[in-house]
Design a protein around this motif. Sequence first.
Motif, short mmCIF file in Angstrom:
data_model
loop_
_atom_site.label_atom_id
_atom_site.label_comp_id
_atom_site.label_asym_id
_atom_site.label_seq_id
_atom_site.Cartn_x
_atom_site.Cartn_y
_atom_site.Cartn_z
N LEU A 193 41.50 71.84 43.74
CA LEU A 193 41.77 70.62 44.48
C LEU A 193 41.19 70.75 45.88
CD1 LEU A 193 45.55 69.87 43.68
CD2 LEU A 193 43.52 69.01 42.49
N ILE A 194 40.65 69.66 46.38
CA ILE A 194 40.14 69.64 47.76
C ILE A 194 40.54 68.31 48.39
CG2 ILE A 194 37.88 68.72 47.07
CD1 ILE A 194 36.68 70.49 49.35
N ALA A 195 40.79 68.33 49.67
CA ALA A 195 41.24 67.12 50.36
C ALA A 195 40.21 66.00 50.24
CB ALA A 195 41.53 67.42 51.82
N TRP A 196 40.71 64.81 50.06
CA TRP A 196 39.87 63.61 49.91
C TRP A 196 38.90 63.47 51.09
CZ3 TRP A 196 42.19 58.01 50.49
CH2 TRP A 196 41.26 57.06 50.07
N HIS A 197 39.37 63.80 52.27
CA HIS A 197 38.58 63.73 53.49
C HIS A 197 39.11 64.78 54.47
CE1 HIS A 197 42.07 61.68 55.22
NE2 HIS A 197 42.01 60.79 54.23
N PRO A 237 41.11 71.17 53.61
CA PRO A 237 41.71 72.27 52.84
C PRO A 237 41.51 72.13 51.34
CG PRO A 237 43.41 70.77 53.57
CD PRO A 237 42.12 70.30 54.20
N VAL A 238 41.66 73.25 50.65
CA VAL A 238 41.64 73.29 49.19
C VAL A 238 42.94 73.89 48.69
CG1 VAL A 238 39.14 73.47 49.07
CG2 VAL A 238 40.50 75.55 49.13
N LEU A 276 41.10 77.43 53.42
CA LEU A 276 39.79 76.83 53.63
C LEU A 276 38.95 76.98 52.36
CD1 LEU A 276 38.98 78.29 57.16
CD2 LEU A 276 39.57 75.91 56.65
N PRO A 277 38.04 76.05 52.12
CA PRO A 277 37.16 76.21 50.96
C PRO A 277 36.14 77.32 51.21
CG PRO A 277 36.45 74.34 52.27
CD PRO A 277 37.74 74.81 52.88
N LEU A 332 34.92 73.59 58.54
CA LEU A 332 35.02 75.04 58.53
C LEU A 332 35.21 75.57 57.11
CD1 LEU A 332 35.03 77.26 60.73
CD2 LEU A 332 37.52 77.23 60.58
N CYS A 333 34.51 76.64 56.79
CA CYS A 333 34.66 77.30 55.49
C CYS A 333 35.30 78.67 55.69
CB CYS A 333 33.30 77.46 54.80
SG CYS A 333 32.57 75.88 54.30
N ALA A 334 35.74 79.27 54.59
CA ALA A 334 36.41 80.56 54.65
C ALA A 334 35.44 81.71 54.88
CB ALA A 334 37.19 80.80 53.35
#
Length: 261
Positions: free
Chosen positions: A87-91, A254-255, A134-135, A192-194
Amino acid sequence: MDDDHDLVPGCPGEEIVAGRPAWRHTPSGIVFRKVPAGSFRMGLSDTELDALRAIERSGGVEDTLEPFLARAEDAQPVREVWVEPFLIAWHPLTVAQVQHWLPDYEDEYADADTGTARLEDDLEDLLDLLPFRLPSEAQWEYAARAGTTTLTFRGDGKPGEDQLLDDFGDETRTAAGENAFGLAAMGSENELCADTWIPGFAGAPADALPRTGKGPRTTRGGAADVYPWQGCDEWLLLLSAMRYEHAQFTAVRPVAPQPPS
């Protein structure tokens, strides 16, 4: 665990948001979309580089793409990556959503609480409190491409300012900016990514896990952060393969794990 630290209680079940299935984290209001499992070619391909050169030859750039092309190896070599469903946030998180965890948070960049939160000094505080992660870069690019192999999910043409979206108070407008996975504003903000910033993908994992270690994180997207565009080819920040080192403010998308069926 309370609702903020367990996705399932916080997301009571699948619902329909803007015509698509979604899971809403009730305490904060974050809407998640499901991204299906699959493999994709991650990185800036020769075909995409040719498309960029075609845009330059057509007079579609303000100056020259040579500085960008000289850094193309930061997003190479292209490799096959397998991504598990998630799952990942819509925006990106809005100001109001960040305020769920940081009630005193204020944002000088956003015009309203429904605007994207661009975090600076409060970033690490939010990440410490956020019950989601974070993704990875691979998850982000896979989600941004949504099955496409072109410069952006809209094709190989030069992106226009109409593709930018940095306020999510209008659900209809947000939905109009979705890609095939139902995600809005992928590439609009610097997200931001992980992963720790490492130039290039030599030796990068093929299972979508983040590359971690000491140093700054990697950032993806960012075209809306320099809006209105000022003739400096900021549209390049919308490219699915665009990546660079995090230096200043950033948005967070976020994921979460796939919900149980």
